[in-house]
Structure formats: structure tokens, C-alpha cells
Design an enzyme around this catalytic site. Structure first.
Site, PDB file in Angstrom:
ATOM      1  N   ASP A 144       0.870  -1.152   0.000  1.00 11.79           N
ATOM      2  CA  ASP A 144       0.000   0.000   0.000  1.00 11.79           C
ATOM      3  C   ASP A 144       0.924   1.224   0.000  1.00 11.79           C
ATOM      4  O   ASP A 144       2.069   1.126   0.428  1.00 11.79           O
ATOM      5  CB  ASP A 144      -0.849  -0.067   1.274  1.00 11.79           C
ATOM      6  CG  ASP A 144      -1.450   1.264   1.636  1.00 11.79           C
ATOM      7  OD1 ASP A 144      -2.222   1.783   0.827  1.00 11.79           O
ATOM      8  OD2 ASP A 144      -1.130   1.780   2.722  1.00 11.79           O
ATOM      9  N   ASP A 182      -1.720  -0.646   5.846  1.00  8.72           N
ATOM     10  CA  ASP A 182      -1.971  -0.027   7.143  1.00  8.72           C
ATOM     11  C   ASP A 182      -3.412   0.432   7.298  1.00  8.72           C
ATOM     12  O   ASP A 182      -3.860   0.710   8.390  1.00  8.72           O
ATOM     13  CB  ASP A 182      -1.055   1.193   7.316  1.00  8.72           C
ATOM     14  CG  ASP A 182      -1.472   2.333   6.407  1.00  8.72           C
ATOM     15  OD1 ASP A 182      -1.800   2.064   5.230  1.00  8.72           O
ATOM     16  OD2 ASP A 182      -1.509   3.477   6.874  1.00  8.72           O
ATOM     17  N   ASP A 208      -7.159  -1.509   3.300  1.00  7.95           N
ATOM     18  CA  ASP A 208      -6.276  -2.637   3.003  1.00  7.95           C
ATOM     19  C   ASP A 208      -6.767  -3.942   3.615  1.00  7.95           C
ATOM     20  O   ASP A 208      -6.291  -5.009   3.252  1.00  7.95           O
ATOM     21  CB  ASP A 208      -4.857  -2.354   3.517  1.00  7.95           C
ATOM     22  CG  ASP A 208      -4.267  -1.113   2.890  1.00  7.95           C
ATOM     23  OD1 ASP A 208      -4.458  -0.928   1.677  1.00  7.95           O
ATOM     24  OD2 ASP A 208      -3.631  -0.320   3.615  1.00  7.95           O
TER      25      ASP A 208
HETATM   26  P1  ADP Z   1      -3.705   4.357   0.043  1.00  3.96           P
HETATM   27  O1  ADP Z   1      -4.210   3.128  -0.633  1.00  3.96           O
HETATM   28  O2  ADP Z   1      -2.631   5.032  -0.750  1.00  3.96           O
HETATM   29  O3  ADP Z   1      -3.287   4.121   1.448  1.00  3.96           O
HETATM   30  P2  ADP Z   1      -6.417   5.131   0.622  1.00  3.96           P
HETATM   31  O4  ADP Z   1      -7.089   4.035  -0.140  1.00  3.96           O
HETATM   32  O5  ADP Z   1      -6.425   5.081   2.081  1.00  3.96           O
HETATM   33  O6  ADP Z   1      -4.920   5.380   0.083  1.00  3.96           O
HETATM   34  O7  ADP Z   1      -7.080   6.448   0.154  1.00  3.96           O
HETATM   35  C1  ADP Z   1      -7.311   6.639  -1.176  1.00  3.96           C
HETATM   36  C2  ADP Z   1      -7.568   8.055  -1.427  1.00  3.96           C
HETATM   37  O8  ADP Z   1      -8.812   8.417  -0.832  1.00  3.96           O
HETATM   38  C3  ADP Z   1      -6.538   8.948  -0.819  1.00  3.96           C
HETATM   39  O9  ADP Z   1      -5.464   9.146  -1.668  1.00  3.96           O
HETATM   40  C4  ADP Z   1      -7.341  10.207  -0.618  1.00  3.96           C
HETATM   41  O10 ADP Z   1      -7.387  10.940  -1.821  1.00  3.96           O
HETATM   42  C5  ADP Z   1      -8.741   9.707  -0.342  1.00  3.96           C
HETATM   43  N1  ADP Z   1      -9.053   9.685   1.092  1.00  3.96           N
HETATM   44  C6  ADP Z   1      -9.299   8.614   1.867  1.00  3.96           C
HETATM   45  N2  ADP Z   1      -9.579   8.977   3.124  1.00  3.96           N
HETATM   46  C7  ADP Z   1      -9.478  10.311   3.160  1.00  3.96           C
HETATM   47  C8  ADP Z   1      -9.644  11.297   4.197  1.00  3.96           C
HETATM   48  N3  ADP Z   1      -9.981  10.991   5.436  1.00  3.96           N
HETATM   49  N4  ADP Z   1      -9.466  12.590   3.846  1.00  3.96           N
HETATM   50  C9  ADP Z   1      -9.133  12.915   2.592  1.00  3.96           C
HETATM   51  N5  ADP Z   1      -8.957  12.052   1.600  1.00  3.96           N
HETATM   52  C10 ADP Z   1      -9.133  10.772   1.858  1.00  3.96           C
HETATM   53 MG    MG Z   2      -2.680   3.309   3.477  1.00  2.00          MG
END
Ligand code: ADP
Ligand code: MG
Length: 647
Positions: free
Chosen positions: A337, A542, A546
Site C-alpha cells: 500500500d 496499514d 487494506d
Molecule cells: P492508500 O491506498 O494510498 O493508502 P487510501 O485508499 O487510504 O490510500 O485512500 C485513497 C484516497 O482516498 C486517498 O489518496 C485520498 O485521496 C482519499 N481519502 C481517503 N480517506 C481520506 C480522508 N480521510 N481525507 C481525505 N482524503 C481521503
Molecule cells: Mg494506506
């Protein structure tokens, strides 16, 4: 308030006392053996000689044989399975029956010793974990007397209000006082589908909050910490054995039966057809029984696995089961991730694009204070530093892979059904979902920042976009080295799975040195990709998003700084948030696998070579005992060697 401590301590003290007891029994067996040998060797004309000998050997048989015999009979009657413990006790009695009492005592002593050494290895794992627990005590954010604060688990009292964000574990039995959510109760019920929870509904300690940000009143003092739960899981590692362990275990009982059937047959064969005297036939048969007992085979895998788990735990890599050690050794592909895993969980707010920056920060912080996401932490912190009070919002819901939304006015607090307007913060996908459209001007700015590697957060109210924020993320220190080390260890394919934009993903993948990246993924996309990528595959993550992928992967690895959902879904937890430890763990796992194979080979070789010699009368019993038990102690030591492994 020591309530929590009394929950935790028995876990460790019971283990310590178990180990002490095992050690006591082994020492007594040894003492008996020595005394018996002295008694055996005093001059024949001394009348006390016999007494000393029988007293000593008697002690040896009682201390070494009764616990093993008890366990063996217990599993014979309750589980209807015959295990090697019984063979050992019978073999010792068999040795005694032909006047080789000392050999029986040696057999029991070494058998007892190898079991105690195993307990000791297990204890090492527990100690390593309890040290980690002291290092980062667990707690939760609570409100007491109108003040919000972080509070250690054992300080949480009945009547406190827990402030529970999405993805967090519920640390104490409580009832919802504000908001609504769904909860994963599988840690308690084993059923893993989300259960909706509304005002006044009961939240059980240990279950996991999924989407909603809620407040709940504590009705019972706090339960176990996540680490304490991990310890329990590792204790139960017995039920989730590694593949080789499983195989040897599966054949343990049939094999023991086979030996027990062979014993009278061999005896009859030697006596009736071999033309041996009854005493000699019995002697050879007993020697055969000692040699054929598969103690070394049975112990060869757990001794290695327990030691490997202990060593890994000391370095901050917690394997939930020995099966995971074995799986890690075979991993060929690793999926990472991005946010919070490849990058530090600490992001910083870099830029705000809006007509009213202060208002946007207050609104965004009001939303993000309900989120666990690393982006959220950056925004809340920026507001704090600028001394801006977050706008109060209610009924916040995280939408994994999108962002977060909440309402200006609470439904549960007023009994009017009309809810206030919805505010939200997240990615462009979320904006689209809300029916909002990005102006050309905003789009240009967005593209520009994304190319530089900053992630964007779009903030809106209803259908209107009111601003965009950019957060910057630093890569974890030394992450590129970790990748090249993993390659050296035989990981063929490294790939990034992220919910972030393509431009950002590309930049990070290049910097880190990954083979491939997949961007703009929803949790279900990550899950699907894990199924499609080449196997065996490990997933490291994390976030809430995921979780499913961690479960689906052959090996799920969670970073401890991540959400409880991730930690719960994973097979391995990196307690010190250090991905570099994964390289060490991989080497260790391979070493463990190699040692297991070597041990099994050795253990079988001893049986295959020595058992026929025993039947042929070419090996006296004492030598048989030494070959057999020497083999057992050898495989245990081969395992314990891994305790000294440098990760
Ligand atoms: P990653 O897979 O890189 O860990 P996430 O799947 O957790 O990213 O999040 C995907 C996208 O969703 C982030 O890049 C962000 O744009 C958006 N996102 C998720 N949660 C939030 C939040 N609490 N505030 C702002 N953006 C969020
Ligand atoms: Mg993450």
C-alpha cells in the site's frame, strides 16, 4: 485503578509458572537419574545401594513419566488420538522391564528436557512481546469532564466517553451516545459481516468500528490491548500450525499406532521364527520401540518455529502463527500500500487553495478529526498549529478509498428528521459521487500539484466544491534500500496498490524502485488485484481500505502505526513500523524452513538406520537411547539456534 493490569498479568505469570513447573519436573527427573546411577554403582555389599538406586530412578520415572503419561492418556481418551508421549512412557517402562532402568530414566529426562526447552522458547516470545507492550502502551481518546484526552487503557473508567474513529478497535464495552456506524464483531463472534449500530446500541470491547465516527459511553472497564490479543493468538499458534508441522502431526498418531502394532509382531517374530530366547527377543523389541518413537520428528518443527517467532518478536515482527513463518519463506511477490506503508504515516499540509483559507481549514479539520487516515491527521494538526477551531459536525462516515463526509446538524440530537447540509473531504472520485464538478481553474492547479507528487484533498459542501488542499508525504527512511534488499532475497515482483492518483503513485513507485503500480483503487480493487497477481503473494498495508486485501493475500502484513482493522486482518504485524525488518524476517523464515527440513531429514534418518539394527540385535539399548534421544535433543538445539539469529 489496576483493573486492566489484572487482566493482562495472568497471561504472562501463568506462562512463567508453567515454565517453572516444567523446569522443576525436568530437574527432578535429572536428580533422580543421578541419584539412581550413584545407587547403582555403590559396592554390592552396601545394603543402602538398592534403596538409593530405586529411590533415584523412582523419582525420575515419577517426575519424567507421570506428566507425559497423563497428557498422553488425556489425549487418548478425550481426543481419541495416540501420541508419542505414550510411546515414550511405554518405552521407558519397557527398558525398565529388561533391567535397563537407567536407560529408561535417561529417556525420560531427555524427553522432559526437550519439552522444557520448547516451553522456554515460547516464553521468550512472550517476553519479547511484553517488552513491546511496555514500549508503546495502548490507550484511546476519551472525553471526561468536558475534556478530550488520550488515556491509557487501565485509566479508562465507567462513564467516560470514548471517541471512536473509523477503523479503530473498541477498547471497552460501551453504548453509542452519538453518531451511527457499523461494527465488525468477528474478533468475538467469528462472523465477519458488518453489523449496524445506532444510538444506544451496545459496542463490545475488542470489536472493530468500521465506517462511522461515534461517541460511546463506557459501561465496563477496558478490555485487552491489541498487543495482548496478539499474545493470545500466538499462544494459540498451536491451533494454526505450519504446513510441515501439520503433516508431521497428521501422521504422528497413525505412526505411533504402527509402532505399537509392530512391537508384539517383532517380538513374536524374533521369538517364534528367529529362534531367540525370550529375554533376548524382548530386549531387542524394547530397543526397537525406543528407537522407533518419532520424538525427534514430532518436535523438529515446533522447536524451530517457536524460536523463529521469538527472535522475530524481539526485532518487532510479530507472527500470529507458525504457519505464517513458513508462508513468508515462500513469498515471491509483495504488494505494498502507498500511504502510511511506503510513506511515513506523518503527512504535512502543504497548500490550501480557496477563497477563505481559514474557513476551509476549520471545515476540513471538523471533518478530518473523525478520520483515522494519515491525510486526516495532517489536516487536523495544521488547524491546531494555526489555532483554528474545527467546525462541529455530526454523524461522520468514512468512505474507504474516497474520503469522509459528515453533517452540520445532528440527526440523533434533534428529533426533527431534516438533517443539515453535508460536508465532505476526499478525492475527486468523492467529489463526483457528491455530484460536484471541478472548475477548469481548480483542475489546472490539481494537475500541477499531483505531478509534483502531492496528494490532493477536495473539500465541499453539498454539491459545491469550496476548496482544495494539498498534503505532502515523506517516504519512509531507507525504503529504497529495503526494496533492493528484498529483491536480493528472492522477491521477484514488487508492486504498489494505492487509492491515490496515478501521477502521485507513479512518482513514488519510481523513487522507491517498484516493478509496477496500480493507482486509484478502491478496497475491492485491491482485493481483486491480490487475487490476480502472481503467487505466493504478501500484502503490506496499514489502512481500513487494506483490510480485505490483507486477508486475501497468502500473507498479510500490517504496519503497527496503521489501523486496528489492518492489524486484525494481518498474519504478521510490524510492531516497530520498520519495513526493513521484513528483510530480516524473510531471511529468518528461510533459515527456519531450511532447519525444519534438515531436522526432519535427520530425525527420519536416525529411525530408518537404527530401528532395523535394533531388531537385528546390532545395537544395545543404551546406544539406542542415545541415538534416539540424542536426535531429539539435536533437533531442539537446531531450533533454539535461531534464538541467537541476528535480524
Ligand atoms: P492508500 O491506498 O494510498 O493508502 P487510501 O485508499 O487510504 O490510500 O485512500 C485513497 C484516497 O482516498 C486517498 O489518496 C485520498 O485521496 C482519499 N481519502 C481517503 N480517506 C481520506 C480522508 N480521510 N481525507 C481525505 N482524503 C481521503
Ligand atoms: Mg494506506
Amino acid at each position: 485503578m489496576k483493573i486492566q493490569k489484572t487482566v493482562q498479568i495472568p497471561l504472562f505469570s501463568s506462562l512463567a509458572s508453567e515454565l517453572k513447573f516444567a523446569l522443576l519436573l525436568t530437574s527432578l527427573t535429572f536428580l533422580g537419574l543421578i541419584v539412581g546411577l550413584i545407587g547403582e554403582n555403590v559396592p554390592k555389599n552396601m545394603s543402602q545401594g538398592h534403596l538409593i538406586m530405586w529411590g533415584g530412578f523412582g523419582l525420575s520415572y515419577v517426575a519424567g513419566g507421570i506428566p507425559a503419561g497423563y497428557e498422553a492418556l488425556k489425549s487418548l481418551f478425550s481426543k481419541r488420538r495416540l501420541d508419542v508421549d505414550l510411546l515414550m512412557v511405554l518405552a521407558a517402562l519397557g527398558a525398565a522391564s529388561i533391567g535397563q532402568v537407567a536407560d529408561g530414566a535417561i529417556l525420560l529426562f531427555l524427553f522432559s528436557l526437550s519439552n522444557t526447552l520448547q516451553d522456554w522458547a515460547m516464553g521468550r516470545t512472550k517476553n519479547a512481546i511484553s517488552a513491546l507492550m511496555e514500549l508503546n502502551p495502548e490507550g484511546a481518546i476519551i472525553r471526561r469532564d468536558q475534556i478530550e484526552k488520550w488515556c491509557e487503557l487501565d485509566q479508562i473508567k465507567i462513564g467516560d466517553t470514548l471517541i471512536i474513529k473509523p477503523g479503530e478497535r473498541i477498547v471497552a464495552d460501551s453504548r453509542i451516545s452519538q453518531g451511527y456506524t457499523s461494527v465488525d464483531e468477528s474478533p468475538i463472534t467469528g462472523e465477519s459481516h458488518p453489523i449496524d449500530k445506532d444510538f444506544n446500541d451496545f459496542l463490545a470491547s475488542g470489536t472493530i468500528n468500521l465506517n462511522g465516527s461515534v461517541e460511546a459511553m463506557v459501561i465496563r472497564s477496558a478490555g485487552e490491548s491489541t498487543l495482548a490479543r496478539l499474545v493470545k493468538l500466538m499462544e494459540n499458534a498451536q491451533t494454526q500450525k505450519s504446513r510441515t508441522e501439520y503433516i508431521t502431526e497428521k501422521y504422528e498418531s497413525p505412526y505411533a499406532i504402527l509402532v505399537l502394532i509392530a512391537v508384539p509382531l517383532i517380538f513374536a517374530g524374533l521369538y517364534f521364527w528367529g529362534g531367540l530366547e525370550i529375554k533376548e527377543a524382548w530386549y531387542r523389541t524394547m530397543t526397537f520401540m525406543v528407537v522407533a518413537s518419532p520424538c525427534a520428528v514430532v518436535i523438529s518443527t515446533p522447536a524451530v518455529m517457536l524460536s523463529a517467532m521469538a527472535t522475530a518478536a524481539r526485532a518487532g515482527v510479530l507472527f500470529k502463527s507458525s504457519a505464517s513463518v513458513d508462508t513468508l519463506a515462500g513469498i515471491r511477490t509483495i504488494a505494498f500500500d502507498k500511504t502510511g506503508t511506503l510513506t511515513q504515516a506523518k503527512m504535512t499540509l502543504k497548500n490550501i487553495v480557496s477563497e477563505d483559507e481559514e474557513y476551509i481549514l476549520a471545515l476540513a479539520a471538523g471533518l478530518e478529526m473523525h478520520s483515522e487516515h494519515p491525510i486526516a491527521k495532517a489536516i487536523v494538526q495544521a488547524a491546531q498549529e494555526a489555532n483554528i477551531r474545527p467546525i462541529e459536525l455530526h454523524e461522520a462516515q468514512a468512505i474507504p478509498g474516497y474520503g469522509i463526509e459528515a453533517y452540520f446538524e445532528s440527526k440523533t440530537q434533534s428529533d426533527v428528521e431534516t438533517v443539515g447540509e453535508k460536508a465532505w473531504a476526499g478525492n475527486l472520485r468523492l467529489a463526483r459521487r457528491q455530484g460536484a464538478c471541478l472548475s477548469d481553474e481548480y483542475q489546472n492547479i490539481l494537475d500541477q500539484f499531483n505531478k509534483q507528487g502531492s496528494s490532493s484533498v477536495v473539500i465541499g459542501v453539498g454539491k459545491k466544491i469550496v476548496g482544495i488542499m494539498f498534503v505532502e508525504d515523506a517516504l519512509r527512511v531507507g525504503i529504497a534500500d529495503v526494496m533492493s534488499d528484498l529483491k536480493k532475497e528472492g522477491i521477484e515482483h514488487t508492486v504498489m496498490l494505492t487509492g491515490d492518483k496515478k501521477e502521485v503513485a507513479k512518482k513514488v513507485a519510481e523513487q522507491v524502485g517498484l516493478n509496477a503500480y496500480h493507482a486509484e483503487l478502491l478496497p475491492e480493487d485491491k482485493l481483486q488485484l491480490i487475487g490476480e497477481l502472481s503467487k505466493p503473494i504478501a500484502m503490506i498495508g496499514d489502512g481500513v481500505n487494506d483490510g480485505p486485501a490483507l486477508v486475501r493475500a497468502d500473507l498479510g502484513v500490517a504496519v503497527a502505526s496503521g489501523t486496528d482493522v489492518a492489524i486484525d486482518s494481518a498474519d504478521v504485524v510490524l510492531a516497530k513500523n520498520d519495513l526493513g525488518k521484513l528483510v530480516g524476517a524473510l531471511r529468518l523464515a528461510k533459515e527456519a524452513r531450511k532447519t525444519v527440513l534438515l531436522n526432519l531429514f535427520f530425525a527420519f534418518a536416525v529411525i530408518i538406520i537404527v530401528a532395523p539394527l535394533a531388531v537385528a540385535g546390532k545395537i544395545p539399548l543404551p546406544l539406542g537411547v542415545i541415538a534416539h534421544e540424542g536426535g531429539t535433543v539435536f533437533v531442539v538445539f537446531m531450533g533454539l539456534r535461531l534464538l541467537a539469529y541476528r535480524m
